[in-house]
Design an enzyme around this catalytic site. Structure first.
Site, short mmCIF file in Angstrom:
data_model
loop_
_atom_site.label_atom_id
_atom_site.label_comp_id
_atom_site.label_asym_id
_atom_site.label_seq_id
_atom_site.Cartn_x
_atom_site.Cartn_y
_atom_site.Cartn_z
N ARG A 128 0.84 -1.20 0.00
CA ARG A 128 0.00 0.00 0.00
C ARG A 128 0.87 1.24 0.00
O ARG A 128 0.96 1.96 0.98
CB ARG A 128 -0.95 -0.07 1.17
N GLN A 133 -0.79 2.27 -6.10
CA GLN A 133 -2.23 2.47 -5.89
C GLN A 133 -3.09 1.94 -7.03
O GLN A 133 -4.15 1.37 -6.80
CB GLN A 133 -2.53 3.95 -5.69
N ASP A 136 -3.87 -1.74 -6.67
CA ASP A 136 -4.41 -2.17 -5.38
C ASP A 136 -5.81 -2.78 -5.54
O ASP A 136 -6.83 -2.11 -5.35
CB ASP A 136 -4.43 -0.96 -4.44
N TYR A 235 -2.76 -0.09 8.65
CA TYR A 235 -3.71 -1.14 9.03
C TYR A 235 -3.92 -1.14 10.54
O TYR A 235 -3.05 -0.71 11.30
CB TYR A 235 -3.16 -2.51 8.63
P1 NAD Z 1 -8.96 -3.64 6.48
O1 NAD Z 1 -9.86 -4.22 5.45
O2 NAD Z 1 -7.80 -4.42 6.97
O3 NAD Z 1 -9.85 -3.27 7.78
C1 NAD Z 1 -11.04 -2.55 7.66
C2 NAD Z 1 -11.15 -1.53 8.78
O4 NAD Z 1 -11.47 -2.17 10.01
C3 NAD Z 1 -9.89 -0.72 9.04
O5 NAD Z 1 -10.17 0.65 8.89
C4 NAD Z 1 -9.53 -1.07 10.48
O6 NAD Z 1 -8.95 0.02 11.19
C5 NAD Z 1 -10.89 -1.41 11.05
N1 NAD Z 1 -10.89 -2.14 12.30
C6 NAD Z 1 -10.07 -3.15 12.73
N2 NAD Z 1 -10.40 -3.53 13.97
C7 NAD Z 1 -11.46 -2.78 14.36
C8 NAD Z 1 -12.26 -2.71 15.53
N3 NAD Z 1 -12.01 -3.50 16.58
N4 NAD Z 1 -13.26 -1.81 15.56
C9 NAD Z 1 -13.52 -0.99 14.52
N5 NAD Z 1 -12.80 -1.00 13.39
C10 NAD Z 1 -11.78 -1.88 13.31
O7 NAD Z 1 -8.43 -2.22 6.04
P2 NAD Z 1 -8.51 -1.48 4.63
O8 NAD Z 1 -9.88 -0.98 4.44
O9 NAD Z 1 -7.98 -2.37 3.60
O10 NAD Z 1 -7.52 -0.25 4.80
C11 NAD Z 1 -6.97 0.15 6.00
C12 NAD Z 1 -6.06 1.36 5.82
O11 NAD Z 1 -5.21 1.28 4.70
C13 NAD Z 1 -6.80 2.66 5.65
O12 NAD Z 1 -6.07 3.62 6.38
C14 NAD Z 1 -6.67 2.96 4.21
O13 NAD Z 1 -6.80 4.35 3.95
C15 NAD Z 1 -5.28 2.50 3.99
N6 NAD Z 1 -5.05 2.26 2.55
C16 NAD Z 1 -3.95 2.84 1.98
C17 NAD Z 1 -3.70 2.65 0.64
C18 NAD Z 1 -2.51 3.26 -0.04
O14 NAD Z 1 -1.83 4.04 0.57
N7 NAD Z 1 -2.25 2.92 -1.28
C19 NAD Z 1 -4.56 1.87 -0.12
C20 NAD Z 1 -5.68 1.30 0.50
C21 NAD Z 1 -5.90 1.50 1.84
#
Ligand code: NAD
Length: 385
Positions: A128, A133, A136, A235
């Site tokens: 990430r 991006q 992804d 994450y």
């Molecule tokens: P994910 O699918 O692993 O998790 C989904 C969400 O669940 C996350 O936001 C996590 O914080 C949340 N979570 C975990 N435990 C929890 C709890 N006990 N209660 C409530 N929420 C909880 O995560 P994702 O959606 O794939 O992405 C996570 C992060 O990665 C985000 O900050 C996103 O912006 C970032 N991201 C960055 C890039 C990049 O830079 N290229 C790309 C995609 C995502």
């Protein structure tokens, strides 16, 4: 070099790894594209459209695997453990496969591909970083899941989402609570808002509060210690059971007051935390709907079952595991962009040239040269003493 695109064989899978619109980018890079006949049918991309963009159609699957140097799939072996097995003997040493493959959940599949001398890249492992991006695929598919989860909830709920003031009286807006505001959760919030619902959301990563609010939802502030809740990659970090017990207790009131709860909370490489218990579901009003997008990873919601509709205490609990396949046209369009961008990253002068120093190449390569090469997958196959 020939790029093969076989039909997906996972039950219910309607996506295709490459769509006609991306074929010219491949041919321009000196690659030939060979698509199995009918591979795009379920997503709305017919053979004639691939041909019009310069691809060839293979009448049988065997030919795609026999001729291709690189096979592009949505689900390769680990992500298609039963039906995908039939392709194993079609693969030959030196061939490359790119697709989702559940490398951390099904590490054994990487071992099997390595034993056949296949180089396998896992779309789940795209780092990430901003340069990756457009590759992804987890994010693109999560976007679709978040959107579709809201539509499922809206069509299951015996209420409407928007507030309406009519001659027949005022209809109150549906109250939607989204747990986990990552990619899927944020899209669920945006989609529920567009339908006019009143939306609340919670995430352990305090950084997302602003994003939630910018979508017009309310961030539920729970007095939990979330200082160390985010890792370097953005994450969530897994918490102990005492933390989750407190979280459940504090969320009970919000869950009970919601018509719809959508859970998306995941911890990479670990089972999903249970955040909504059976008793919490029991506290919701009759007819309420819960959509557990974490059902495939063990579930955030105690009564949810993967791909089943469970009625618990008069509440409908859904656990869909493959929502992107239910929006196959756009899911294939987005996935094709992701997978082709990765492939073109690996190609120079019309051939694969793997730079193992490169973070994207090294980070996604699971098997190569007859061995499992990804450190996290190796650890899972042979845990250190
Ligand atoms: P994910 O699918 O692993 O998790 C989904 C969400 O669940 C996350 O936001 C996590 O914080 C949340 N979570 C975990 N435990 C929890 C709890 N006990 N209660 C409530 N929420 C909880 O995560 P994702 O959606 O794939 O992405 C996570 C992060 O990665 C985000 O900050 C996103 O912006 C970032 N991201 C960055 C890039 C990049 O830079 N290229 C790309 C995609 C995502």
């Amino acid at each position: 070099m020939i790029v093969g695109v076989p039909t997906e064989t996972y039950p219910g899978e309607r996506r295709v790894a490459t769509i006609p619109a991306v074929v010219p980018a491949l041919t321009k890079a000196g690659l030939d594209v060979l698509v199995e006949t009918g591979a795009g049918d379920a997503a709305g991309f017919l053979d004639a459209a691939y041909i019009a963009k310069g691809a060839r159609i293979a009448t049988d699957r065997q030919q795609v695997f026999a001729d291709a140097d690189v096979v592009l799939q949505v689900r390769s072996l680990g992500a298609n453990p039963v039906a995908g097995r039939a392709d194993l003997e079609r693969l030959r040493p030196g061939q490359t496969v790119i697709g989702f493959s559940e490398p951390l959940g099904e590490p054994g599949a990487a071992g099997e591909l390595a034993a056949r001398g296949v180089s396998a890249f896992s779309m789940e492992l795209i780092p990430r970083i901003s340069r990756a991006q457009s590759m992804d695929a987890l994010s693109s598919m999560a976007t679709i899941s978040g959107y579709k989860a809201v539509l499922l909830a809206a069509s299951t709920l015996p209420r409407m989402f928007p507030m309406m003031m009519t001659a027949a009286g005022t209809v109150a807006p549906a109250r939607v609570f989204v747990v986990g505001a990552g990619v899927a959760g944020l899209q669920a919030i945006a989609s529920a808002r567009r339908l006019g619902a009143k939306v609340e959301a919670y995430d352990v990563r305090p950084a997302v509060k602003e994003q939630v609010e910018s979508l017009g939802a309310t961030f539920v502030d729970l007095p939990l210690d979330t200082e160390s809740s985010e890792d370097k990659g953005g994450y969530a970090v897994g918490q102990d059971e005492a933390f989750y017990a407190r979280q459940r207790e504090m969320m009970s009131r919000v869950v009970a007051g919601s018509d719809v709860v959508i859970t998306t909370a995941l911890i990479p490489g670990r089972p999903a935390p249970v955040l909504v218990t059976d008793a919490m579901v029991g506290g919701m009003t009759t007819g309420a709907v819960v959509v557990d997008l974490a059902a495939e990873r063990g579930g955030n919601v105690e009564p949810s079952r993967p791909d089943e509709t469970v009625i618990a205490h008069g509440v409908t609990v859904l656990g869909p595991t493959n929502l992107p396949a239910t929006v196959p046209y756009h899911a294939s369009q987005m996935y094709a962009k992701n997978v082709v961008t990765l492939l073109l990253h690996l190609v120079k002068d019309g051939a694969l040239q793997l730079d193992l120093e490169d973070e994207i190449t090294r980070g996604t390569l699971v098997s190569h040269g007859g061995e499992v090469v990804h450190p996290r997958v190796c650890d899972l196959l042979a845990p250190p003493d």
